[in-house]
Write a protein that holds these residues in place. Structure first.
Motif, mmCIF file in Angstrom:
data_model
loop_
_atom_site.group_PDB
_atom_site.id
_atom_site.type_symbol
_atom_site.label_atom_id
_atom_site.label_comp_id
_atom_site.label_asym_id
_atom_site.label_seq_id
_atom_site.Cartn_x
_atom_site.Cartn_y
_atom_site.Cartn_z
ATOM 1 N N THR A 1 39.439 38.487 34.730
ATOM 2 C CA THR A 1 38.171 37.785 34.964
ATOM 3 C C THR A 1 37.298 37.727 33.721
ATOM 4 N N GLY A 2 37.695 38.424 32.665
ATOM 5 C CA GLY A 2 36.944 38.361 31.414
ATOM 6 C C GLY A 2 37.202 37.058 30.686
ATOM 7 N N THR A 3 36.522 36.867 29.566
ATOM 8 C CA THR A 3 36.656 35.615 28.812
ATOM 9 C C THR A 3 38.079 35.414 28.315
ATOM 10 N N ILE A 4 38.657 36.431 27.695
ATOM 11 C CA ILE A 4 40.035 36.320 27.219
ATOM 12 C C ILE A 4 41.002 36.310 28.399
ATOM 13 N N GLY A 5 40.800 37.213 29.343
ATOM 14 C CA GLY A 5 41.700 37.307 30.487
ATOM 15 C C GLY A 5 41.782 36.019 31.285
ATOM 16 N N SER A 6 40.642 35.362 31.477
ATOM 17 C CA SER A 6 40.626 34.087 32.200
ATOM 18 C C SER A 6 41.429 33.029 31.471
ATOM 19 N N LYS B 1 34.295 32.096 20.398
ATOM 20 C CA LYS B 1 33.232 31.089 20.452
ATOM 21 C C LYS B 1 32.392 31.264 21.704
ATOM 22 N N GLU B 2 33.060 31.572 22.804
ATOM 23 C CA GLU B 2 32.374 31.721 24.079
ATOM 24 C C GLU B 2 31.432 32.922 24.115
ATOM 25 N N SER B 3 31.604 33.845 23.168
ATOM 26 C CA SER B 3 30.802 35.072 23.159
ATOM 27 C C SER B 3 29.705 35.071 22.097
ATOM 28 N N MET B 4 29.598 33.994 21.348
ATOM 29 C CA MET B 4 28.663 33.987 20.219
ATOM 30 C C MET B 4 27.201 34.058 20.652
ATOM 31 N N GLU B 5 26.902 33.502 21.819
ATOM 32 C CA GLU B 5 25.511 33.568 22.283
ATOM 33 C C GLU B 5 25.087 35.019 22.485
ATOM 34 N N PHE C 1 31.142 35.308 10.481
ATOM 35 C CA PHE C 1 32.485 35.241 11.041
ATOM 36 C C PHE C 1 32.752 33.829 11.568
ATOM 37 N N ASN C 2 34.031 33.443 11.576
ATOM 38 C CA ASN C 2 34.422 32.125 12.065
ATOM 39 C C ASN C 2 34.997 32.289 13.468
ATOM 40 N N PRO C 3 34.206 32.061 14.524
ATOM 41 C CA PRO C 3 34.666 32.336 15.881
ATOM 42 C C PRO C 3 35.820 31.429 16.313
ATOM 43 N N VAL C 4 36.640 31.943 17.226
ATOM 44 C CA VAL C 4 37.785 31.189 17.725
ATOM 45 C C VAL C 4 37.633 30.977 19.232
ATOM 46 N N PRO C 5 38.135 29.867 19.758
ATOM 47 C CA PRO C 5 38.062 29.635 21.209
ATOM 48 C C PRO C 5 39.044 30.530 21.953
ATOM 49 N N ALA C 6 38.684 30.935 23.141
ATOM 50 C CA ALA C 6 39.553 31.792 23.952
ATOM 51 C C ALA C 6 40.899 31.126 24.227
ATOM 52 N N SER C 7 40.914 29.808 24.323
ATOM 53 C CA SER C 7 42.164 29.091 24.586
ATOM 54 C C SER C 7 43.173 29.283 23.452
ATOM 55 N N THR D 1 47.338 38.350 15.022
ATOM 56 C CA THR D 1 45.943 38.156 14.668
ATOM 57 C C THR D 1 45.560 36.707 14.905
ATOM 58 N N VAL D 2 44.395 36.490 15.504
ATOM 59 C CA VAL D 2 43.910 35.140 15.781
ATOM 60 C C VAL D 2 42.541 35.012 15.119
ATOM 61 N N TYR D 3 42.542 34.510 13.871
ATOM 62 C CA TYR D 3 41.306 34.416 13.086
ATOM 63 C C TYR D 3 40.947 32.982 12.793
#
Length: 199
Positions: free
Chosen positions: A9-14, A158-162, A171-177, A197-199
């Motif tokens: 149910t978390g951002t990555i898990g979803s 990206k979804e967690s930057m707020e 940092f260069n955020p990445v989408p959970a997808s 690594t996913v950077y």
């Protein structure tokens, strides 16, 4: 494959669930809104989860609490939050799950960028990430029956930057997808002992 996802149910898990559910049978576990309840900080809870699930082909963990805060405020008690959940919790998933994973199955654990690119307030998280990475690399040469193990180390999402943006300046955020693809690579691939690594 029959895939058990802890922390779905978390951002990555979803995102991982969405990525894998079109190709595999998914069973979810966690503390909220999951098929099966599990508290990673309690070994008996992990054992009970596996007994309920039965045999699986892959175990994916995207769960684990960590303490964030300045080093001057880090105490053994606060650090224990990270140790019990993110560190011991994930390792115990492997130690207690070996007999529940089919031949040539896999474990995929979650680390993170902070073990390689530290930030203020991230010492406890970095500690757990580095320890998990070492566990994955070492255990990979000894796991029985062709069982594989890897870890995914994502950048800030990206979804967690707020919520976390101020901590990750520059940092260069990445989408959970995009992160979810690394979990697919681990579950469906042939590599073991790897850090994706996913950077």
């Amino acid at each position: 494959m029959r895939v058990l996802i802890i922390g779905s149910t978390g951002t990555i898990g979803s995102a991982v669930k969405k990525e894998l559910e079109t190709s595999h049978e998914i069973i979810t576990a966690g503390r909220n809104n999951a098929n099966i309840f599990v508290d990673l900080s309690i070994t008996e809870s992990i054992t009970s989860m596996y007994e309920s699930v039965g045999k699986v082909d892959a175990v994916v963990c995207t769960a684990g609490n960590t303490y964030f805060g300045p080093f001057k405020d880090l105490t053994p008690e606060k650090n224990e939050i990270t140790i019990l959940s993110k560190l011991k919790g994930q390792i115990n998933l492997v130690l207690l799950g070996i007999n529940h994973v089919n031949d040539r199955g896999s474990f995929t654990l979650t680390t993170g960028i902070l073990m390689d690119d530290p930030i203020v307030g991230g010492t406890s998280s970095a500690m757990a990430n580095g320890a998990i990475q070492g566990f994955v690399k070492s255990s990979a040469i000894e796991l029985p029956r062709g069982i594989r193990i890897n870890n995914v180390s994502p950048n800030v999402l990206k979804e967690s930057m707020e919520k976390y943006g101020p901590l990750f300046s520059g940092f260069n955020p990445v989408p959970a997808s995009k992160v979810a693809l690394a979990y697919r690579k681990s579950v469906e691939g042939a590599q073991t002992g790897q850090t994706y690594t996913v950077y």
